[in-house]
Design a protein around this motif. Structure first.
Motif, mmCIF file in Angstrom:
data_model
loop_
_atom_site.group_PDB
_atom_site.id
_atom_site.type_symbol
_atom_site.label_atom_id
_atom_site.label_comp_id
_atom_site.label_asym_id
_atom_site.label_seq_id
_atom_site.Cartn_x
_atom_site.Cartn_y
_atom_site.Cartn_z
ATOM 1 N N THR A 1 -14.587 23.852 -0.488
ATOM 2 C CA THR A 1 -14.507 24.341 0.893
ATOM 3 C C THR A 1 -15.655 23.799 1.730
ATOM 4 O O THR A 1 -15.467 23.352 2.867
ATOM 5 C CB THR A 1 -14.540 25.881 0.917
ATOM 6 O OG1 THR A 1 -13.444 26.391 0.146
ATOM 7 C CG2 THR A 1 -14.425 26.410 2.342
ATOM 8 N N TRP A 2 -16.843 23.826 1.161
ATOM 9 C CA TRP A 2 -18.028 23.300 1.848
ATOM 10 C C TRP A 2 -17.823 21.831 2.196
ATOM 11 O O TRP A 2 -18.048 21.416 3.339
ATOM 12 C CB TRP A 2 -19.234 23.495 0.937
ATOM 13 C CG TRP A 2 -20.544 23.027 1.482
ATOM 14 C CD1 TRP A 2 -20.815 22.543 2.729
ATOM 15 C CD2 TRP A 2 -21.794 23.003 0.779
ATOM 16 N NE1 TRP A 2 -22.135 22.214 2.842
ATOM 17 C CE2 TRP A 2 -22.767 22.485 1.667
ATOM 18 C CE3 TRP A 2 -22.176 23.372 -0.517
ATOM 19 C CZ2 TRP A 2 -24.095 22.320 1.276
ATOM 20 C CZ3 TRP A 2 -23.495 23.211 -0.888
ATOM 21 C CH2 TRP A 2 -24.457 22.693 -0.006
ATOM 22 N N THR B 1 -20.235 31.323 -7.217
ATOM 23 C CA THR B 1 -21.422 30.483 -7.131
ATOM 24 C C THR B 1 -22.299 30.556 -8.383
ATOM 25 O O THR B 1 -23.460 30.191 -8.337
ATOM 26 C CB THR B 1 -22.267 30.886 -5.907
ATOM 27 O OG1 THR B 1 -22.579 32.290 -5.975
ATOM 28 C CG2 THR B 1 -21.525 30.604 -4.608
ATOM 29 N N GLN C 1 -26.719 27.785 -2.792
ATOM 30 C CA GLN C 1 -26.376 28.746 -1.740
ATOM 31 C C GLN C 1 -27.229 28.532 -0.496
ATOM 32 O O GLN C 1 -26.725 28.573 0.634
ATOM 33 C CB GLN C 1 -26.555 30.169 -2.265
ATOM 34 C CG GLN C 1 -25.549 30.574 -3.328
ATOM 35 C CD GLN C 1 -25.858 31.932 -3.923
ATOM 36 O OE1 GLN C 1 -26.480 32.779 -3.293
ATOM 37 N NE2 GLN C 1 -25.427 32.138 -5.159
ATOM 38 N N PHE D 1 -26.082 25.408 1.281
ATOM 39 C CA PHE D 1 -24.857 25.684 2.020
ATOM 40 C C PHE D 1 -25.170 26.348 3.357
ATOM 41 O O PHE D 1 -24.622 25.968 4.402
ATOM 42 C CB PHE D 1 -23.943 26.580 1.187
ATOM 43 C CG PHE D 1 -22.749 27.107 1.951
ATOM 44 C CD1 PHE D 1 -21.647 26.307 2.192
ATOM 45 C CD2 PHE D 1 -22.739 28.412 2.436
ATOM 46 C CE1 PHE D 1 -20.552 26.782 2.894
ATOM 47 C CE2 PHE D 1 -21.646 28.900 3.137
ATOM 48 C CZ PHE D 1 -20.552 28.082 3.366
ATOM 49 N N SER E 1 -26.697 23.863 5.691
ATOM 50 C CA SER E 1 -25.669 22.917 6.127
ATOM 51 C C SER E 1 -24.793 23.517 7.218
ATOM 52 O O SER E 1 -24.545 22.879 8.257
ATOM 53 C CB SER E 1 -24.820 22.499 4.928
ATOM 54 O OG SER E 1 -23.736 21.693 5.324
ATOM 55 N N VAL E 2 -24.312 24.730 7.008
ATOM 56 C CA VAL E 2 -23.427 25.371 7.986
ATOM 57 C C VAL E 2 -24.157 25.616 9.304
ATOM 58 O O VAL E 2 -23.622 25.356 10.393
ATOM 59 C CB VAL E 2 -22.862 26.685 7.417
ATOM 60 C CG1 VAL E 2 -22.134 27.474 8.514
ATOM 61 C CG2 VAL E 2 -21.913 26.406 6.258
ATOM 62 N N ASN F 1 -25.371 15.365 3.609
ATOM 63 C CA ASN F 1 -24.459 16.238 2.863
ATOM 64 C C ASN F 1 -23.630 15.450 1.854
ATOM 65 O O ASN F 1 -23.485 15.850 0.696
ATOM 66 C CB ASN F 1 -23.526 16.975 3.832
ATOM 67 C CG ASN F 1 -24.159 18.200 4.455
ATOM 68 O OD1 ASN F 1 -24.087 19.299 3.918
ATOM 69 N ND2 ASN F 1 -24.783 18.016 5.605
#
Length: 483
Positions: A343-344, A387, A416, A419, A422-423, A457
């Motif tokens: 998903t990431w 995770t 985590q 992530f 990144s988001v 990424n």
């Protein structure tokens, strides 16, 4: 029966989202003289119907493809025709392959199979490019997926035929060619090259050669015509950055990102650029391909597809931003195995095309489809609960590291945090790009930042997927295999 009713509902949702996105603008609408990919697709129809083969029929409206005079042709009827052809191609090739793939997944419930199909069909990158920007990527990706199904189910000849059709439809499917070759060669080795393996090898060779001859037969009439097609397919003379570093369209690969600090195209001769690109690409994908050849398995095949396609995207020449779709397809295939990481990655892949999507006025469709996809994945797979080392498929790697570093127990937590970073970076860059004007001296600043962040990424994901491949336990209990 209920299973198929639910799957039909999923397909209907996917089709509805696609058609809704297609109602928006498209690449280059009303913007002469360059126009965009919509005009490029129409122009190829114009050439195909007029030059050099003279016997093509003009079934619907000859004005749409009239030689020269149809340049930049736009009408509501033609837009409807073009949009419908993409939807039909999806319905005939890509969507059936997705549904069948998800139905064949083992060791997961029917509910999870349907959820998996929904998430794949809602992947925003492919929807926005094919229905918003306007292309026919679902045809080549659909054939490639049929190829994956075929060779994973031991229908090797049919799988090879499907993949040959994918390559001949779009040459960028070469991103997936080495995993197909290594997986099938590994099968031949496993059967024994002095017996059944040799027979299979001959059958595969004949299938591939026959398919290519049939696809290329119209171009064999003239030598110059054949060479012209090859030059168009592989425009090596354009150099490493002809497409990569043009105005606005920045690609999140290593060469474009590295050019922020060092202008390689101005320092090195063109042939040296090509050699460096080839070496980096080949070396980055070599370990995974060797592993797949020596230990062929459906799971290893799927992950090697991801790794090799990502290596091509990051290091090869003449990369376009839309080529990330070739990495996204195999990532979709491992969505049920590593839902959090998949998903990431798929979110980052869509974000990496942000400058192109904004240029095509697809901001709102991008936000809506991305949120729908993220919510579907989060609800269907409970991704934030997946995770642990085992669920990230990093347990074997972590155990190996702990032999030398006993305190190495924090890898899931690091992932985590990465992530989250990144988001946040993607959200902030999207808001900045949409709301602020870049400095006059740096008009491409935001596009370059999107490119650079996405590239970081992707480099992380390249390392991650190769770790999974190289530390994969052949007899792992939780492998989701194709039946």
């Amino acid at each position: 029966m209920e299973k198929w009713h639910l799957m039909a509902t999923v397909v209907l949702i996917g089709l509805t989202v696609r058609w809704t996105v297609s109602l928006n603008s498209y690449s280059g609408a009303g913007k002469p003289p360059m126009f965009g990919d919509y005009e490029a697709q129409r122009h190829w129809q114009e050439i195909t119907f007029n030059l050099p083969v003279e016997q093509w029929a003009k079934f619907i409206n000859p004005d749409w493809i009239a030689l020269h005079s149809s340049r930049g042709y736009e009408s509501q009827a033609h837009k409807l025709f073009m949009r419908t052809t993409v939807l039909i191609a999806d319905l005939l090739i890509y969507i059936p392959a997705v549904v069948l793939y998800c139905c064949c997944l083992k060791e997961i419930s029917t509910k999870k199979k349907i959820a998996n199909a929904l998430c794949i069909l809602l992947y925003p990158g492919l929807i926005l490019i094919d229905y918003g920007h306007f292309q026919y990527n679902s045809v080549s990706l659909g054939f490639a997926l049929w190829g994956v199904l075929g060779v994973s189910c031991d229908w090797d000849l049919l799988g090879s035929l499907a993949f040959c059709l994918a390559i001949n439809y779009k040459q960028m499917e070469l991103y997936h060619s080495l995993p197909f070759f290594c997986f099938l060669l590994g099968k031949c080795f496993k059967k024994g090259l002095k017996g059944k393996g040799f027979v299979l090898l001959i059958k595969l060779a004949c299938t591939v050669v026959a398919c290519f001859i049939l696809c290329w037969l119209p171009f064999f009439t003239e030598r110059e015509q054949l060479l012209q097609v090859l030059r168009r397919l592989f425009p090596v003379d354009r150099g490493l950055f002809e497409w990569i570093y043009r105005k606005m369209d920045k690609v999140a690969n290593i060469w474009c990102s590295f050019s922020i600090f060092l202008k390689i195209k101005d320092i090195l001769p063109r042939h040296i650029q090509i050699v460096i690109s080839f070496c980096f690409t080949f070396l980055s994908l070599l370990p995974a391909c060797i592993k797949l050849t020596l230990q062929p398995s459906p799971k290893g095949f799927r992950f090697t597809l991801v790794s090799c396609a990502l290596s091509f995207f990051l290091f090869s020449f003449q990369v376009h931003e839309k080529s990330i779709l070739l990495v996204s397809l195999p990532v979709c295939l491992v969505l049920s195995e590593i839902p959090f990481m998949s998903t990431w990655f798929l979110l980052v892949s869509t974000f990496s095309m942000l400058p192109l999507l904004l240029k095509d006025e697809l901001l709102m469709p991008s936000v809506v489809t991305t949120m729908a996809f993220f919510i579907a994945c989060a609800v269907s797979f409970s991704i934030f609960e997946k995770t642990s080392e085992e669920e990230l498929q990093l347990k074997s790697f972590s155990i190996s590291v702990r032999k030398y570093l006993p305190c190495f127990t924090f890898l899931p937590r690091i992932i985590q945090y990465l992530f989250l970073i990144s988001v946040i970076s993607m959200v902030l860059l999207t808001l900045i790009t949409v709301t602020l004007e870049p400095p006059q001296k740096l008009p491409d600043l935001f596009s370059v930042l999107v490119c650079f962040v996405s590239c970081l990424n992707f480099l992380f994901f390249l390392v991650y997927f190769n770790i999974i491949i190289m530390w994969d336990s052949k007899n792992g209990r939780n492998q989701k295999k194709i039946n």
